[in-house]
Design a protein around this motif. Structure first.
Motif, PDB file in Angstrom:
ATOM      1  N   LYS A  50     -22.915 -56.200 -31.713  1.00  0.00           N
ATOM      2  CA  LYS A  50     -21.490 -56.132 -32.056  1.00  0.00           C
ATOM      3  C   LYS A  50     -20.671 -55.593 -30.893  1.00  0.00           C
ATOM      4  CE  LYS A  50     -22.294 -55.336 -36.956  1.00  0.00           C
ATOM      5  NZ  LYS A  50     -22.009 -54.419 -38.066  1.00  0.00           N
ATOM      6  N   SER A  51     -21.093 -54.469 -30.306  1.00  0.00           N
ATOM      7  CA  SER A  51     -20.297 -53.905 -29.213  1.00  0.00           C
ATOM      8  C   SER A  51     -20.336 -54.794 -27.974  1.00  0.00           C
ATOM      9  CB  SER A  51     -20.733 -52.472 -28.883  1.00  0.00           C
ATOM     10  OG  SER A  51     -22.079 -52.412 -28.498  1.00  0.00           O
ATOM     11  N   ILE A  52     -21.484 -55.408 -27.704  1.00  0.00           N
ATOM     12  CA  ILE A  52     -21.545 -56.361 -26.590  1.00  0.00           C
ATOM     13  C   ILE A  52     -20.612 -57.533 -26.871  1.00  0.00           C
ATOM     14  CG2 ILE A  52     -23.014 -58.044 -25.421  1.00  0.00           C
ATOM     15  CD1 ILE A  52     -25.321 -56.040 -25.767  1.00  0.00           C
ATOM     16  N   GLY A  53     -20.579 -57.977 -28.117  1.00  0.00           N
ATOM     17  CA  GLY A  53     -19.679 -59.060 -28.486  1.00  0.00           C
ATOM     18  C   GLY A  53     -18.222 -58.702 -28.276  1.00  0.00           C
ATOM     19  N   VAL A  54     -17.857 -57.443 -28.542  1.00  0.00           N
ATOM     20  CA  VAL A  54     -16.481 -56.995 -28.299  1.00  0.00           C
ATOM     21  C   VAL A  54     -16.153 -57.106 -26.818  1.00  0.00           C
ATOM     22  CG1 VAL A  54     -14.953 -54.981 -28.284  1.00  0.00           C
ATOM     23  CG2 VAL A  54     -16.303 -55.503 -30.314  1.00  0.00           C
ATOM     24  N   TRP A  55     -17.028 -56.591 -25.968  1.00  0.00           N
ATOM     25  CA  TRP A  55     -16.749 -56.631 -24.522  1.00  0.00           C
ATOM     26  C   TRP A  55     -16.681 -58.058 -24.023  1.00  0.00           C
ATOM     27  CZ3 TRP A  55     -21.462 -53.062 -23.401  1.00  0.00           C
ATOM     28  CH2 TRP A  55     -21.236 -51.805 -23.942  1.00  0.00           C
ATOM     29  N   ARG A  56     -17.626 -58.878 -24.465  1.00  0.00           N
ATOM     30  CA  ARG A  56     -17.745 -60.243 -23.951  1.00  0.00           C
ATOM     31  C   ARG A  56     -16.723 -61.194 -24.564  1.00  0.00           C
ATOM     32  NH1 ARG A  56     -22.985 -61.686 -25.555  1.00  0.00           N
ATOM     33  NH2 ARG A  56     -21.987 -62.225 -27.504  1.00  0.00           N
ATOM     34  N   ASP A  57     -16.592 -61.195 -25.883  1.00  0.00           N
ATOM     35  CA  ASP A  57     -15.808 -62.226 -26.558  1.00  0.00           C
ATOM     36  C   ASP A  57     -14.384 -61.810 -26.903  1.00  0.00           C
ATOM     37  OD1 ASP A  57     -18.145 -63.768 -26.500  1.00  0.00           O
ATOM     38  OD2 ASP A  57     -18.786 -62.988 -28.449  1.00  0.00           O
ATOM     39  N   GLU A  58     -14.170 -60.545 -27.255  1.00  0.00           N
ATOM     40  CA  GLU A  58     -12.831 -60.089 -27.650  1.00  0.00           C
ATOM     41  C   GLU A  58     -12.036 -59.586 -26.447  1.00  0.00           C
ATOM     42  OE1 GLU A  58     -11.587 -60.374 -30.720  1.00  0.00           O
ATOM     43  OE2 GLU A  58     -13.459 -61.141 -31.567  1.00  0.00           O
ATOM     44  N   LEU A  59     -12.615 -58.626 -25.713  1.00  0.00           N
ATOM     45  CA  LEU A  59     -11.907 -58.035 -24.578  1.00  0.00           C
ATOM     46  C   LEU A  59     -12.079 -58.855 -23.304  1.00  0.00           C
ATOM     47  CD1 LEU A  59     -12.855 -54.301 -25.239  1.00  0.00           C
ATOM     48  CD2 LEU A  59     -10.836 -55.563 -26.028  1.00  0.00           C
ATOM     49  N   ARG A  60     -13.164 -59.633 -23.252  1.00  0.00           N
ATOM     50  CA  ARG A  60     -13.484 -60.486 -22.096  1.00  0.00           C
ATOM     51  C   ARG A  60     -13.494 -59.687 -20.798  1.00  0.00           C
ATOM     52  NH1 ARG A  60      -9.871 -64.096 -25.055  1.00  0.00           N
ATOM     53  NH2 ARG A  60     -11.174 -65.639 -26.077  1.00  0.00           N
ATOM     54  N   ASP A  61     -14.144 -58.527 -20.855  1.00  0.00           N
ATOM     55  CA  ASP A  61     -14.167 -57.649 -19.676  1.00  0.00           C
ATOM     56  C   ASP A  61     -15.422 -56.788 -19.722  1.00  0.00           C
ATOM     57  OD1 ASP A  61     -13.694 -56.035 -17.527  1.00  0.00           O
ATOM     58  OD2 ASP A  61     -11.746 -55.336 -18.207  1.00  0.00           O
ATOM     59  N   LEU A  62     -16.502 -57.263 -19.118  1.00  0.00           N
ATOM     60  CA  LEU A  62     -17.749 -56.500 -19.090  1.00  0.00           C
ATOM     61  C   LEU A  62     -17.727 -55.368 -18.082  1.00  0.00           C
ATOM     62  CD1 LEU A  62     -20.247 -59.454 -19.509  1.00  0.00           C
ATOM     63  CD2 LEU A  62     -19.692 -57.694 -21.184  1.00  0.00           C
ATOM     64  N   TRP A  63     -16.653 -55.264 -17.284  1.00  0.00           N
ATOM     65  CA  TRP A  63     -16.561 -54.200 -16.281  1.00  0.00           C
ATOM     66  C   TRP A  63     -15.769 -53.017 -16.771  1.00  0.00           C
ATOM     67  CZ3 TRP A  63     -19.878 -54.530 -12.587  1.00  0.00           C
ATOM     68  CH2 TRP A  63     -20.352 -55.789 -12.206  1.00  0.00           C
TER      69      TRP A  63
END
Length: 104
Positions: free
Chosen positions: A52-65
């Motif tokens: 879920k949290s990885i999905g937030v960074w990747r798909d919602e916020l689009r910012d893994l950095w």
């Protein structure tokens, strides 16, 4: 987990605080998963939380950095910025492999 949400584990919520259920502590899900794995819990259930949290960074916020301490979905980081919470995901891999550390 009682504080579960579609985006991960909620940090604090309540209308009096001005914080919604979408305010997610980004380090909680992988930590919870690691504890569940070390306690002998179900692997699929444990891995569902950090996904879920990885999905937030990747798909919602689009910012893994720019992993935040708390992210408000979908608007973005809410508390801290460019935080080290991505590192706690490594605990999950170590727990899956069965590795333990007993450091002085």
């Amino acid at each position: 987990a009682r504080n579960d949400s579609p985006f991960g584990l909620r940090a604090v919520s309540g209308p009096a605080l001005g914080i919604t259920d979408d305010d997610v502590w980004q380090g909680a899900s992988p930590n919870w998963a690691t504890l569940l794995l070390h306690a002998g819990g179900d692997v699929d259930a444990a891995l569902a939380q950090p996904a879920k949290s990885i999905g937030v960074w990747r798909d919602e916020l689009r910012d893994l950095w720019n992993v935040a301490g708390i992210a408000r979905v979908p608007s973005g980081p809410f508390v801290t910025s460019h935080y080290g919470f991505w590192m706690v995901h490594w605990h999950v891999a170590l727990a899956l492999s069965g590795q333990h550390a007993d450091l002085p």
